[in-house]
Scaffold this active site. Structure first.
Site, mmCIF file in Angstrom:
data_model
loop_
_atom_site.group_PDB
_atom_site.id
_atom_site.type_symbol
_atom_site.label_atom_id
_atom_site.label_comp_id
_atom_site.label_asym_id
_atom_site.label_seq_id
_atom_site.Cartn_x
_atom_site.Cartn_y
_atom_site.Cartn_z
ATOM 1 N N HIS A 97 0.823 -1.212 0.000
ATOM 2 C CA HIS A 97 0.000 0.000 0.000
ATOM 3 C C HIS A 97 0.857 1.262 0.000
ATOM 4 C CE1 HIS A 97 1.015 -0.464 4.260
ATOM 5 N NE2 HIS A 97 0.785 0.848 4.391
ATOM 6 N N ASP A 99 0.461 5.032 1.742
ATOM 7 C CA ASP A 99 -0.328 5.512 2.881
ATOM 8 C C ASP A 99 -1.390 6.533 2.455
ATOM 9 O OD1 ASP A 99 1.019 3.941 4.719
ATOM 10 O OD2 ASP A 99 2.482 5.508 5.192
ATOM 11 N N HIS A 253 4.628 0.218 0.300
ATOM 12 C CA HIS A 253 5.363 -0.585 1.270
ATOM 13 C C HIS A 253 4.483 -1.699 1.817
ATOM 14 C CE1 HIS A 253 3.703 2.972 3.293
ATOM 15 N NE2 HIS A 253 3.460 2.169 4.304
ATOM 16 N N ARG A 268 4.973 6.503 13.885
ATOM 17 C CA ARG A 268 5.003 7.109 12.545
ATOM 18 C C ARG A 268 4.518 8.546 12.572
ATOM 19 N NH1 ARG A 268 1.045 4.733 8.229
ATOM 20 N NH2 ARG A 268 -0.105 6.685 8.310
HETATM 21 O O1 LIG Z 1 5.106 -1.305 10.546
HETATM 22 C C1 LIG Z 1 5.730 -1.064 9.518
HETATM 23 O O2 LIG Z 1 6.857 -1.500 9.309
HETATM 24 C C2 LIG Z 1 5.118 -0.198 8.463
HETATM 25 C C3 LIG Z 1 3.683 0.025 8.728
HETATM 26 C C4 LIG Z 1 3.070 0.946 7.734
HETATM 27 O O3 LIG Z 1 2.494 0.547 6.770
HETATM 28 C C5 LIG Z 1 3.226 2.384 7.935
HETATM 29 O O4 LIG Z 1 3.799 2.806 8.937
HETATM 30 O O5 LIG Z 1 2.760 3.150 7.086
HETATM 31 FE FE LIG Z 2 1.802 2.201 5.568
#
Ligand SMILES: O=C(O)CCC(=O)C(=O)O
Ligand SMILES: [Fe+2]
Length: 277
Positions: A97, A99, A253, A268
């Site tokens: 995906h 984000d 990702h 994040r």
């Molecule tokens: O947990 C992760 O490594 C990435 C998760 C994710 O998709 C994000 O933080 O946007």
């Molecule tokens: Fe993500």
């Protein structure tokens, strides 16, 4: 300035050293990181034990920050969301995906910090939409250029899993109301570098609007598989206090779901972007 940039694969990814993300960056450092991000699409920094406040300050050097409608955030620092497997069902990140493409202005990027990791597993992969676009045949590129696709928040946040309690349901319904399905171009032009990238993702893209449903389904399936070919990806094996920063305009990702029931905690900060064209 002793910032070093080490490319990690041909499609995308570079490791950056010689910078302390806990401190306020000077303009030269900020611009060097922005340039590296444009070129390498995802950057990795090791040994950066940053607080949520420092993470938000670093991310905010690149744009305004987004407050996520669904994920919990750090108390007192709402721009930093918490992906904690002990608290939140994060299985939807184990799908390729980009984000928040359900927003009219999806994130331009994000800064992810590893706080607590399982003994093994929990890697994250990124794929370059630029490399994927450039590897398509000319006829396929011209078919896709000019088409638009629908992105829908409920594809990755289904009611069955995100509306279980009354409070969750109310928040989910409000998010759904505020974020009806919308369209973005299938091929996106990077607003700074001008490079073209495939901009459909399995997390949120439900159909290519101008095609017949069966055509859309087949072509999306092909594009999702194509974008995530190993040649266009990089896989990061996390260490605690690693920070990753990605250009969300041209990448996707996938957080590998191979470590539960061990706990994994990530923070994040999401940087707002502009309207894709
Ligand atoms: O947990 C992760 O490594 C990435 C998760 C994710 O998709 C994000 O933080 O946007
Ligand atoms: Fe993500």
């Amino acid at each position: 300035m002793n910032l070093q940039i080490t490319p990690l694969s041909s499609a995308l990814g570079a490791q950056i050293s010689g910078v302390d993300l806990s401190r306020d960056l000077n303009a030269e450092q900020r611009n060097a990181i922005e340039q590296a991000l444009l070129e390498h699409q995802v950057l990795f920094f090791r040994e950066q034990p940053i607080t949520p406040q420092q993470q938000a300050r670093f991310a905010a050097r690149f744009g305004d920050l987004h407050i996520h409608p669904i994920y919990p955030n750090v108390p007192g620092q709402p721009e930093v969301l918490i992906l904690d497997t002990a608290v939140t069902d994060v299985r939807d990140n184990a799908v390729w995906h980009t984000d928040v493409t359900f927003l009219p202005t999806p994130a331009m990027g994000a800064v992810l910090s590893a706080k607590q990791l399982p003994a093994y597993g929990g890697d994250t992969l990124w794929a370059s939409g630029i490399a994927a676009f450039e590897a398509l045949s000319r006829p396929m590129q011209s078919l896709l250029d000019g088409l638009s696709a629908t992105h829908d928040f409920t594809r990755s946040f289904p009611l069955e899993r995100f509306g279980t309690t009354a409070a969750d349901l109310a928040r989910w319904e409000e998010t759904r109301r505020k974020n009806p399905p919308l369209s973005h171009p299938v091929i996106r032009t990077h607003p700074v570098s001008g490079r073209k990238a495939l901009f459909v993702n399995d997390g949120f893209t439900t159909r290519i609007n101008e095609l017949e449903p069966a055509e859309s389904e087949a072509i999306l399936k092909l594009l999702f598989a194509h974008t995530t070919r190993p040649e266009f990806t990089i896989r990061w094996r996390w260490q605690e206090n690693d920070v990753a920063m990605w250009d969300n305009r041209v990448t996707q990702h996938y957080a590998v779901d191979d470590y539960r029931p061990q706990r994994r905690v990530m923070h994040r900060a999401t940087i707002l972007g502009d309207v894709p064209f």
